[in-house]
Design a protein around this motif. Structure first.
Motif, short mmCIF file in Angstrom:
data_model
loop_
_atom_site.label_atom_id
_atom_site.label_comp_id
_atom_site.label_asym_id
_atom_site.label_seq_id
_atom_site.Cartn_x
_atom_site.Cartn_y
_atom_site.Cartn_z
N ALA A 1 0.76 -1.23 0.00
CA ALA A 1 0.03 0.00 0.02
C ALA A 1 0.94 1.34 0.12
O ALA A 1 1.47 1.39 1.11
CB ALA A 1 -0.90 -0.08 1.34
N PRO A 2 1.02 2.19 -1.03
CA PRO A 2 1.75 3.24 -1.08
C PRO A 2 1.00 4.41 -0.58
O PRO A 2 -0.19 4.27 0.14
CB PRO A 2 1.84 3.65 -2.67
CG PRO A 2 0.66 2.98 -3.08
CD PRO A 2 0.25 1.73 -2.45
N ARG A 3 1.72 5.32 -0.20
CA ARG A 3 1.01 6.61 0.27
C ARG A 3 -0.30 6.77 -0.39
O ARG A 3 -0.34 7.09 -1.60
CB ARG A 3 2.03 7.89 0.25
CG ARG A 3 1.70 9.33 0.52
CD ARG A 3 2.48 10.31 0.41
NE ARG A 3 2.17 11.38 1.15
CZ ARG A 3 3.01 12.60 0.97
NH1 ARG A 3 4.05 12.60 0.42
NH2 ARG A 3 2.23 13.64 1.55
N GLY A 4 -1.28 7.48 0.61
CA GLY A 4 -2.56 7.71 0.26
C GLY A 4 -3.42 6.50 0.03
O GLY A 4 -4.69 6.97 0.00
N ASP A 5 -2.91 5.22 -0.09
CA ASP A 5 -3.99 4.24 -0.21
C ASP A 5 -4.56 3.91 1.19
O ASP A 5 -3.78 4.03 2.13
CB ASP A 5 -3.20 3.14 -0.83
CG ASP A 5 -3.32 3.14 -2.49
OD1 ASP A 5 -3.79 4.08 -2.83
OD2 ASP A 5 -2.86 2.08 -3.06
N ILE A 6 -5.63 3.00 1.01
CA ILE A 6 -6.49 2.54 2.12
C ILE A 6 -5.97 1.22 2.50
O ILE A 6 -5.86 0.44 1.54
CB ILE A 6 -7.82 2.63 1.99
CG1 ILE A 6 -8.09 4.28 1.89
CG2 ILE A 6 -8.54 2.34 3.26
CD1 ILE A 6 -9.55 4.35 1.37
N ILE A 7 -5.60 0.66 3.64
CA ILE A 7 -5.47 -0.73 4.06
C ILE A 7 -6.71 -1.31 4.97
O ILE A 7 -7.00 -0.54 5.89
CB ILE A 7 -4.12 -0.89 4.76
CG1 ILE A 7 -4.03 -0.01 6.05
CG2 ILE A 7 -2.89 -0.50 3.84
CD1 ILE A 7 -2.86 -0.19 7.02
N LEU A 8 -7.27 -2.37 4.76
CA LEU A 8 -8.18 -3.15 5.35
C LEU A 8 -7.83 -4.31 5.81
O LEU A 8 -7.33 -5.39 5.01
CB LEU A 8 -9.50 -3.10 4.38
CG LEU A 8 -10.04 -1.71 3.91
CD1 LEU A 8 -10.99 -2.07 2.82
CD2 LEU A 8 -10.68 -1.22 4.91
N VAL A 9 -8.02 -4.59 7.05
CA VAL A 9 -7.74 -5.97 7.64
C VAL A 9 -8.91 -6.30 8.47
O VAL A 9 -9.36 -5.45 9.26
CB VAL A 9 -6.61 -5.92 8.59
CG1 VAL A 9 -6.30 -7.29 9.30
CG2 VAL A 9 -5.19 -5.56 7.67
N ASN A 10 -9.48 -7.48 8.25
CA ASN A 10 -10.78 -7.53 8.93
C ASN A 10 -10.38 -8.35 10.41
O ASN A 10 -9.22 -8.71 10.86
CB ASN A 10 -11.28 -8.91 8.10
CG ASN A 10 -11.74 -8.51 6.72
OD1 ASN A 10 -12.59 -7.91 6.60
ND2 ASN A 10 -11.16 -9.16 5.75
N ALA A 11 -11.43 -8.12 11.20
CA ALA A 11 -11.29 -8.73 12.49
C ALA A 11 -10.82 -10.06 12.83
O ALA A 11 -11.38 -10.89 11.88
CB ALA A 11 -12.55 -8.46 13.46
N ASP A 12 -9.91 -10.24 13.63
CA ASP A 12 -9.39 -11.53 13.61
C ASP A 12 -8.60 -12.21 12.71
O ASP A 12 -8.46 -13.42 12.43
CB ASP A 12 -10.32 -12.54 14.24
CG ASP A 12 -10.95 -12.14 15.73
OD1 ASP A 12 -10.09 -11.97 16.62
OD2 ASP A 12 -12.48 -12.28 15.87
N GLU A 13 -8.29 -11.35 11.72
CA GLU A 13 -7.53 -11.92 10.43
C GLU A 13 -5.80 -11.91 10.84
O GLU A 13 -5.35 -10.55 11.00
CB GLU A 13 -7.84 -11.00 9.29
CG GLU A 13 -7.46 -11.85 7.97
CD GLU A 13 -8.13 -11.02 6.79
OE1 GLU A 13 -8.09 -11.69 5.68
OE2 GLU A 13 -8.66 -9.87 6.83
N VAL A 14 -5.30 -12.82 10.39
CA VAL A 14 -3.83 -12.98 10.64
C VAL A 14 -3.35 -12.10 9.48
O VAL A 14 -3.30 -11.89 8.55
CB VAL A 14 -3.17 -14.46 10.43
CG1 VAL A 14 -1.52 -14.23 10.69
CG2 VAL A 14 -3.79 -15.20 11.49
N HIS A 15 -2.06 -11.09 10.04
CA HIS A 15 -1.45 -10.21 8.91
C HIS A 15 -0.21 -9.88 9.77
O HIS A 15 0.00 -10.03 10.79
CB HIS A 15 -2.31 -8.99 8.86
CG HIS A 15 -2.76 -8.18 10.10
ND1 HIS A 15 -3.68 -8.49 11.18
CD2 HIS A 15 -2.33 -6.90 10.15
CE1 HIS A 15 -3.82 -7.64 11.96
NE2 HIS A 15 -2.83 -6.46 11.56
N THR A 16 0.65 -9.03 9.00
CA THR A 16 1.94 -8.62 9.22
C THR A 16 1.86 -7.27 8.89
O THR A 16 1.01 -6.68 8.55
CB THR A 16 3.14 -9.33 8.53
OG1 THR A 16 2.85 -9.27 7.11
CG2 THR A 16 2.84 -10.90 9.16
#
Length: 276
Positions: free
Chosen positions: A58-73
């Motif tokens: 995700a570059p500058r200005g983009d939106i990041i979305l992670v669902n609840a209880d979803e494994v991520h780094t």
């Protein structure tokens, strides 16, 4: 050498919503989960993260979305640091929102996209983050902006891309709230208590109020605070007391709103009264 700066905000007026402001990060987040959703915007640099079995950037200005209880780094996608801000609404918060938003009433959305390039929504999220950081901002304004922003996000990118439920009109409930705020504009109303006074859910109330009044409840309240301030100015009340009596956070806050509404400062308004 840049120093990492992180700050957590906690908003009781938004049901305990948490927000993270992270600047100049160089660390790498190991695999982890959140109880709530992560909805963020990259303020500087670029972020690389693992989610849903794949890596994303995700570059500058983009939106990041992670669902609840979803494994991520999370880590920088560049040789330099990165900065971002994010809110963490819980599934329960989304359940309340979607009562009136989709045909799946009370459901929790799922965001299939990890990175979204949507300039308009990104700007709205950034504006929301800026407002949330300002303790002097009225809680009703924060609640309205927060709810509207989440509704926009779910409507555009939730997995259940359904139209809003056709809900019945309630002009009487809206009128009741209008009179309540007009009679006591100095009160610090929450969106929840206004919606309860109208006999509606919060999102239904916002839509109905905008339909019948043409502005948000917060703007309506500010207008009537200005009306009260004008009455106090005409009555000769000291300027230093008027801000508090009308519900403004401080005198500078009062002056800013007054000038935006009338084109002159309260002091200039009073001077014109004396001259005339």
């Amino acid at each position: 050498m840049m120093q990492e700066r992180t700050h957590y905000f906690h908003f009781n007026e938004l049901g305990g919503l948490e927000m993270l402001k992270a600047q100049d990060l160089t660390l790498e987040f190991s695999r982890h989960v959140h109880e709530g959703f992560c909805i963020g915007v990259i303020d500087d640099g670029a972020q690389r993260f693992f989610r849903s079995g794949a890596n994303h950037v995700a570059p500058r200005g983009d939106i990041i979305l992670v669902n609840a209880d979803e494994v991520h780094t999370g880590s920088s996608a560049l040789d330099s640091a990165w900065s971002y801000r994010a809110i963490y609404p819980t599934p329960e918060m989304f359940q309340e929102l979607t009562q009136d938003l989709t045909v799946y009433q009370g459901s929790v959305p799922w965001f299939s996209q990890a990175v979204i390039h949507d300039v308009g929504l990104s700007q709205q999220l950034r504006f929301l983050f800026n407002v949330l950081e300002q303790p002097e901002q009225h809680s009703l304004f924060k609640e309205t902006l927060y709810l509207s922003t989440l509704a926009c996000l779910v409507s555009r990118y939730g997995q259940s891309r359904s139209s809003q439920v056709a809900l019945s009109d309630h002009p009487c409930g809206v009128a009741r709230v209008k009179h309540l705020m007009a009679d006591q504009p100095e009160q610090d109303y929450s969106l929840q208590e206004l919606a309860q006074a109208a006999g509606l859910s919060q999102w239904h109330f916002l839509r109905q109020f905008k339909k019948y009044v043409g502005m948000t409840p917060h703007l309506w309240l500010v207008q009537h605070r200005i009306f009260k301030a004008k009455r106090l100015l005409r009555a000769g009340e000291p300027l230093v007391n008027i801000a508090m009596q009308c519900g403004f956070a401080d005198q500078s806050h009062f002056t800013r709103h007054f000038k935006k509404a009338l084109g002159v400062t309260p002091q200039n308004y009073r001077q014109q009264l004396i001259l005339n």
